[in-house]
Design a protein around this motif. Structure first.
Motif, PDB file in Angstrom:
ATOM      1  N   ARG A 362       0.820  -1.203   0.000  1.00  0.00           N
ATOM      2  CA  ARG A 362       0.000   0.000   0.000  1.00  0.00           C
ATOM      3  C   ARG A 362       0.864   1.267   0.000  1.00  0.00           C
ATOM      4  O   ARG A 362       0.488   2.293   0.544  1.00  0.00           O
ATOM      5  CB  ARG A 362      -0.952  -0.013   1.195  1.00  0.00           C
ATOM      6  CG  ARG A 362      -1.835  -1.266   1.228  1.00  0.00           C
ATOM      7  CD  ARG A 362      -2.939  -1.159   2.250  1.00  0.00           C
ATOM      8  NE  ARG A 362      -3.864  -0.083   1.936  1.00  0.00           N
ATOM      9  CZ  ARG A 362      -4.846  -0.172   1.057  1.00  0.00           C
ATOM     10  NH1 ARG A 362      -5.031  -1.292   0.364  1.00  0.00           N
ATOM     11  NH2 ARG A 362      -5.659   0.857   0.843  1.00  0.00           N
ATOM     12  N   SER A 388       2.009  -0.274  -4.092  1.00  0.00           N
ATOM     13  CA  SER A 388       0.755  -0.275  -4.847  1.00  0.00           C
ATOM     14  C   SER A 388       1.041   0.146  -6.283  1.00  0.00           C
ATOM     15  O   SER A 388       0.617  -0.507  -7.234  1.00  0.00           O
ATOM     16  CB  SER A 388      -0.262   0.664  -4.206  1.00  0.00           C
ATOM     17  OG  SER A 388       0.241   1.992  -4.148  1.00  0.00           O
ATOM     18  N   TRP A 408      -2.689   9.795  -6.039  1.00  0.00           N
ATOM     19  CA  TRP A 408      -2.676   9.049  -4.781  1.00  0.00           C
ATOM     20  C   TRP A 408      -3.684   9.588  -3.767  1.00  0.00           C
ATOM     21  O   TRP A 408      -4.091   8.863  -2.866  1.00  0.00           O
ATOM     22  CB  TRP A 408      -1.266   9.064  -4.189  1.00  0.00           C
ATOM     23  CG  TRP A 408      -0.341   8.106  -4.876  1.00  0.00           C
ATOM     24  CD1 TRP A 408      -0.636   6.840  -5.295  1.00  0.00           C
ATOM     25  CD2 TRP A 408       1.024   8.318  -5.237  1.00  0.00           C
ATOM     26  NE1 TRP A 408       0.458   6.258  -5.889  1.00  0.00           N
ATOM     27  CE2 TRP A 408       1.499   7.139  -5.859  1.00  0.00           C
ATOM     28  CE3 TRP A 408       1.901   9.389  -5.075  1.00  0.00           C
ATOM     29  CZ2 TRP A 408       2.796   7.010  -6.332  1.00  0.00           C
ATOM     30  CZ3 TRP A 408       3.197   9.264  -5.541  1.00  0.00           C
ATOM     31  CH2 TRP A 408       3.637   8.083  -6.167  1.00  0.00           C
ATOM     32  N   ASP A 413      -5.911   2.253  -2.865  1.00  0.00           N
ATOM     33  CA  ASP A 413      -4.904   1.227  -2.627  1.00  0.00           C
ATOM     34  C   ASP A 413      -3.596   1.772  -2.074  1.00  0.00           C
ATOM     35  O   ASP A 413      -2.649   1.007  -1.885  1.00  0.00           O
ATOM     36  CB  ASP A 413      -4.613   0.471  -3.935  1.00  0.00           C
ATOM     37  CG  ASP A 413      -5.822  -0.275  -4.457  1.00  0.00           C
ATOM     38  OD1 ASP A 413      -6.626  -0.751  -3.624  1.00  0.00           O
ATOM     39  OD2 ASP A 413      -5.981  -0.369  -5.690  1.00  0.00           O
ATOM     40  N   THR A 414      -3.506   3.085  -1.835  1.00  0.00           N
ATOM     41  CA  THR A 414      -2.252   3.687  -1.381  1.00  0.00           C
ATOM     42  C   THR A 414      -2.448   4.366  -0.037  1.00  0.00           C
ATOM     43  O   THR A 414      -3.298   5.244   0.103  1.00  0.00           O
ATOM     44  CB  THR A 414      -1.736   4.715  -2.409  1.00  0.00           C
ATOM     45  OG1 THR A 414      -1.491   4.045  -3.658  1.00  0.00           O
ATOM     46  CG2 THR A 414      -0.450   5.365  -1.936  1.00  0.00           C
ATOM     47  N   ASP A 415      -1.641   3.962   0.954  1.00  0.00           N
ATOM     48  CA  ASP A 415      -1.707   4.533   2.298  1.00  0.00           C
ATOM     49  C   ASP A 415      -0.472   5.367   2.648  1.00  0.00           C
ATOM     50  O   ASP A 415      -0.493   6.131   3.605  1.00  0.00           O
ATOM     51  CB  ASP A 415      -1.847   3.423   3.351  1.00  0.00           C
ATOM     52  CG  ASP A 415      -3.166   2.694   3.245  1.00  0.00           C
ATOM     53  OD1 ASP A 415      -4.143   3.297   2.753  1.00  0.00           O
ATOM     54  OD2 ASP A 415      -3.230   1.510   3.638  1.00  0.00           O
ATOM     55  N   THR A 440      -4.017  13.154   5.201  1.00  0.00           N
ATOM     56  CA  THR A 440      -4.595  11.815   5.294  1.00  0.00           C
ATOM     57  C   THR A 440      -3.607  10.715   4.961  1.00  0.00           C
ATOM     58  O   THR A 440      -3.769   9.578   5.407  1.00  0.00           O
ATOM     59  CB  THR A 440      -5.798  11.681   4.335  1.00  0.00           C
ATOM     60  OG1 THR A 440      -5.378  11.986   2.998  1.00  0.00           O
ATOM     61  CG2 THR A 440      -6.916  12.644   4.741  1.00  0.00           C
ATOM     62  N   THR A 441      -2.578  11.040   4.176  1.00  0.00           N
ATOM     63  CA  THR A 441      -1.625  10.036   3.711  1.00  0.00           C
ATOM     64  C   THR A 441      -0.212  10.543   3.941  1.00  0.00           C
ATOM     65  O   THR A 441       0.162  11.588   3.407  1.00  0.00           O
ATOM     66  CB  THR A 441      -1.828   9.764   2.207  1.00  0.00           C
ATOM     67  OG1 THR A 441      -3.178   9.364   1.976  1.00  0.00           O
ATOM     68  CG2 THR A 441      -0.880   8.684   1.718  1.00  0.00           C
ATOM     69  N   PRO A 616       0.009  -4.596   7.134  1.00  0.00           N
ATOM     70  CA  PRO A 616      -0.195  -3.856   8.386  1.00  0.00           C
ATOM     71  C   PRO A 616      -0.155  -4.786   9.593  1.00  0.00           C
ATOM     72  O   PRO A 616      -0.700  -5.892   9.574  1.00  0.00           O
ATOM     73  CB  PRO A 616      -1.588  -3.232   8.198  1.00  0.00           C
ATOM     74  CG  PRO A 616      -1.741  -3.110   6.708  1.00  0.00           C
ATOM     75  CD  PRO A 616      -1.046  -4.308   6.146  1.00  0.00           C
TER      76      PRO A 616
END
Length: 937
Positions: A362, A388, A408, A413-415, A440-441, A616
């Motif tokens: 991710r 990702s 993104w 799919d990207t954290d 957020t990321t 995770p």
């Protein structure tokens, strides 16, 4: 291939001196396709007729309120001949075809008046958001021409056009009259209109990148049968990666490649081609582009070198390629790129030169360097970091890191985002996008070339000073690291562990020596050690280890845990690793470890995902305690930034923007320092003596202004002009007078009121650390006379300032600093020789929010002095923050102001008093990311 966008439809350069070339823009439609927008030209007549002939009867009726089957010659001349001021028209082009037209016509001649606006989109391009793009660019052009309001007549049944106006974010008033809707609205940007613009920009640019990363079919142009060729490598990697779509090799000299039928040209492929990977020499790019444009390919990845990386000739070819691609709606990754990858199960795209990719994860990764890309991918694989998506943009001629940030933000799919950056294309836009995404990321970046900048190989590269980079990253919440190893150290933690709630860290291990190293690292990084490190001893078993870990991580006083473990001789570490992972599972607190001195995720510490890659909950391990703690400290700082309110972008009360702009326009016109000066240099200073005392120093009227002119920076204003502009933003300067004799000094002091200070008019004396050119706290005419005589004897300067004495406090310096990449930065620091020697200044990128202002005045290392030190009373920090906001607003609204220095600004418990100010006007910098309309870049 098409000619550059600044040529006429006939292929001739546009030579009209009034043609507003800066209005041209590549824009992204809502479906991710690219179009070129520019002002209309008389030579567009034939293309406009063709455009009109392709409109449906319904569209023509809605636009012209009647059938209007053809454009009469008189109307055609009026439509294509404009003055780019009161009558403006834009065309949206796909290749040589006009697909949309927007125009406005001024109503009346009053300044700040209204214009009637209208636009029409070809039927086969409706629904792509072109109406809203045209409205944004028309409004920006109208504002530049002094208009403030748009009016429009729309048929009631034209719901699509009504929606364009209603959803643009302006406050629209409506009136009905016989089936016609009359709309009116102010076109100055509003908070809502800017939010609408940004949301549409994000969605469109994200979609354009989505088209690159989610192709249904890929053609490899130059897919060689020779395993040593890069075309063969890319094609093989697509096959090995089990790409979820169709793959077509293009090779005129082969019947097949790796058993797959080859085609002589991309145009011979029977199906649609979404993505083409170009692996042919740069000399053959024109032929390749022609075939891709004819085929309607949506995106290109150019892995070939020999473009901007090869010198001027290659740069020209690169620009020509990108212009042609964008003109036909296509995005380009590269040239000199490693390629792109998407590990999603439905895509499985490996369009890179790398034979193997990290597992699915991710983490999104963007890198400029193609040469370094394979090493980066191998390092990520070894460290157990799953991706990702991966993009190596090479020369970054088109697709850039900014485009990926847009993608993104909405990619489920990207954290975590990792960036390897060499240069910036549009740093102002980067800051805006990164600040929004980082909320957020997490975004982690390594910026190379800090001390030895790389050559600016890309046509879009911008040189940027490292202090500016630091300010940009801090303000945007980007986690800056110095090395690739630190990039992966931090990425591992963010990808697999939760964010910490605070800086309190507990330590558990089986070695006192390691525990002490961790404790030292915690202190060095500014974290808080909770209790003493817990040492379970070398003889303790896995259960005892788990018990100690559970007790530490479960404490309400602990925000994060560092676990260190060195297995005793002949002891299997596996059970201890499993015990650690199980003990911390579900704690909601981050854990890092130095386990077996590894710098990856050991099998026993990994929570495996569907494809077997660590996911995770996995516990990252580091080769040393120092690296583990350093990674944790970066994440703690990021979590603190993310939890801090964003702040607001406010216009301080009492700001008189229109008056300030009028003053600047008048001063620029008088000095010749405005935007129309040839070559970007300023003209001569205004004739005559300055009105009132010159805070900038009387001796700067000559030599310093000449130096500024030669440097192309601008012209330093006289005091009265500086005061007038500052006053528009609520920034006052302590009252003063400029005098030339002892009697004048005494009279000025009596007028101003005692106590007063007198200062030499020459800055070389006034700003010395020993205060040779300054006399303070003069409380009577005798003191003033004696001080004047002493000052003249000391400096041989007859002219001095007499100024009201400011309250005692700390002397600060606040500046607007000219920066080639941003246009302007704000700088703040405390005055003093030590501060200057150590470079103790903090910077912020414009625009500044209330949170940015608060952070700026607290950022210098000497800032604790402002909060009260060793019993001194604290200054009123909110007054300093307000001064920052006011100066930041001035710099953002008046781009012609290239430099402002408020020195000194005396901060005290009562507030802030500015006692000196200097200002330079010059040609405004190019700002591609202000409050203007959307444009690609």
């Amino acid at each position: 291939m098409t000619e550059p966008a600044t040529t006429s439809p006939a292929g001739q350069p546009v030579t009209d001196p009034g043609y507003p070339r800066h209005w041209e823009a590549d824009v992204v439609a809502s479906d991710g396709g690219i179009l070129h927008l520019r002002p209309i030209l008389p030579a567009d007549a034939d293309a406009l007729l063709d455009f009109h002939s392709r409109l449906s009867e319904r569209t023509r009726y809605l636009r012209y309120f009647g059938p209007y089957p053809r454009i009469p010659q008189r109307d055609l001349e009026r439509f294509t001949t404009v003055d780019h001021h009161r009558r403006v028209a834009f065309v949206c082009l796909l290749g040589d075809e006009i697909v949309a037209v927007g125009r406005y016509e001024g109503l009346g001649d009053a300044p700040g008046g209204s214009a009637e606006v209208a636009f029409v989109v070809r039927d086969d391009h409706q629904g792509r958001g072109l109406g809203s793009i045209l409205l944004e660019h028309l409004a920006a052009a109208a504002r530049e021409s002094g208009l403030r309001r748009f009016e429009a007549e729309v048929l009631v049944e034209n719901h699509t056009m009504v929606r364009v106006f209603r959803e643009a974010g302006y406050q629209v008033s409506r009136a009905y009259d016989g089936g016609v809707l009359h709309l009116e609205f102010d076109i100055d940007p509003t908070e809502r209109s800017l939010a609408v613009r940004d949301a549409r920009e994000q969605a469109a640019e994200a979609r354009s990148v989505h088209n690159v990363l989610h192709p249904r079919s890929v053609a490899v142009i130059g897919a060689s049968t020779d395993p040593s060729k890069i075309g063969h490598a890319v094609f093989l990697n697509l096959l090995r990666g089990n790409f979820g779509g169709a793959v077509y090799p293009v090779n005129p000299d082969a019947r097949s490649v790796r058993g797959v039928r080859a085609y002589a040209s991309v145009t011979e492929i029977p199906d649609e081609v979404d993505l083409a990977v170009v692996a042919v020499p740069a000399a053959g790019i024109d032929e390749v582009m022609d075939s891709c444009l004819a085929k309607g390919v949506k995106a290109l990845i150019v892995v070939s070198s020999g473009f901007a990386d090869a010198g001027t000739h290659g740069l020209v070819a690169e620009r020509r390629m990108v212009q042609a691609a964008r003109a036909h709606g296509m995005r380009v990754v590269g040239p000199n790129a490693l390629g792109v990858a998407n590990t999603a199960a439905s895509v499985r795209l490996n369009a890179t030169l790398a034979p193997a990719l990290p597992g699915a994860g991710r983490v999104g990764f963007f890198a400029q360097s193609g040469a370094l890309g394979i090493a980066l991918l191998q390092a990520a694989t070894r460290r157990g970091l799953g991706f990702s998506t991966f993009v190596s943009a090479g020369n970054r001629a088109d697709v850039s890191g900014n485009d990926l940030l847009q993608y993104w933000q909405s990619d489920p799919d990207t954290d975590v985002v990792l960036l390897y950056l060499e240069t910036f294309g549009n740093p102002r836009k980067f800051g805006r996008l990164a600040r929004r995404l980082a909320r957020t990321t997490p975004v982690v970046a390594v910026k190379s070339g800090r001390r030895v900048p790389l050559p600016l190989r890309s046509s879009r590269a911008v040189p940027i000073d490292d202090s500016s980079v630091q300010a940009l990253f801090e303000q945007s919440g980007v986690i800056r690291v110095e090395t690739v190893a630190q990039l992966f150290d931090t990425g591992l933690l963010l990808a697999h562990q939760p964010l910490p709630a605070g800086p309190r860290v507990a330590v558990v291990g089986n070695s006192t020596a390691l525990g002490v190293l961790v404790a030292d690292g915690i202190a060095d990084e500014g974290l808080d050690l909770v209790g003493d490190p817990v040492d379970i001893g070398a003889a303790a078993g896995p259960e005892e280890f788990a018990t100690a870990v559970s007790a530490a991580i479960g404490s309400d006083d602990v925000d994060a845990l560092v676990a260190v473990f060195v297995p005793p001789v002949a002891t299997d570490g596996g059970p201890y690793a499993r015990a650690l992972r199980e003990a911390v599972a579900g704690s909601g607190k981050p854990v890092v470890t130095t386990f077996l001195a590894g710098d990856e995720i050991p099998d026993e510490l990994a929570e495996r995902g569907i494809d077997g890659a660590p996911g995770p909950g996995s516990v990252p391990s580091y080769a040393s305690p120092e690296r583990a703690v350093a990674a944790l400290s970066r994440v703690v700082r990021y979590a603190r930034w993310r939890a801090t309110p964003l702040g607001e972008f406010v216009t301080p009360e009492g700001t008189r923007t229109d008056e300030a702009r009028a003053l600047v326009a008048r001063f620029c016109s008088a000095t010749g320092s405005g935007p129309d000066v040839a070559g970007g240099t300023a003209g001569p200073d205004r004739a005559g003596d300055p009105v009132g005392p010159d805070l900038a120093g009387a001796d700067r009227a000559g030599a310093d202004r000449a130096r500024a002119d030669r440097a192309g920076v601008g012209v330093e204003l006289a005091d009265a002009d500086v005061l007038a502009i500052l006053d528009c933003y609520g920034i006052g300067v302590a009252p003063f007078r400029l005098v030339s004799s002892a009697d004048e000094a005494a009279a000025a002091a009596a007028e101003l009121g005692y106590p007063v200070a007198i200062k030499s008019a020459a800055p070389r004396w006034r700003h010395r650390s020993d205060l040779v050119g300054v006399r303070l706290d003069l409380d009577g005419p005798e003191a003033v006379g004696a001080a004047y005589a002493a000052l003249v004897a000391e400096t041989a300067e007859q002219r001095v300032y007499v100024q009201v004495m400011a309250p005692r406090g700390l002397s600060c310096v606040l500046e607007v600093v000219d920066d080639p990449s941003f246009g302007s930065l704000l700088s703040f620091g405390l005055s003093g020789l030590a501060t200057e020697l150590l470079g103790d200044r903090a910077f912020r990128v414009l625009p500044v929010s209330t949170a940015d202002a608060a952070a700026l005045v607290r950022a210098p290392r000497a800032a604790p002095l402002l909060a009260g030190y060793r019993g001194d009373p604290p200054v009123r920090l909110e007054a300093l923050e307000e001064l920052v906001l006011r100066l930041g607003t001035l710099a953002e609204q008046l781009p012609e102001v290239r430099s402002v220095v408020l020195d000194p600004a005396i901060a005290s418990p009562d507030g802030v008093v500015v006692t000196g100010a200097r200002m330079v006007l010059g040609p405004p910098p190019t700002r591609d990311d202000g409050g203007g309309p959307r444009r690609l870049g």
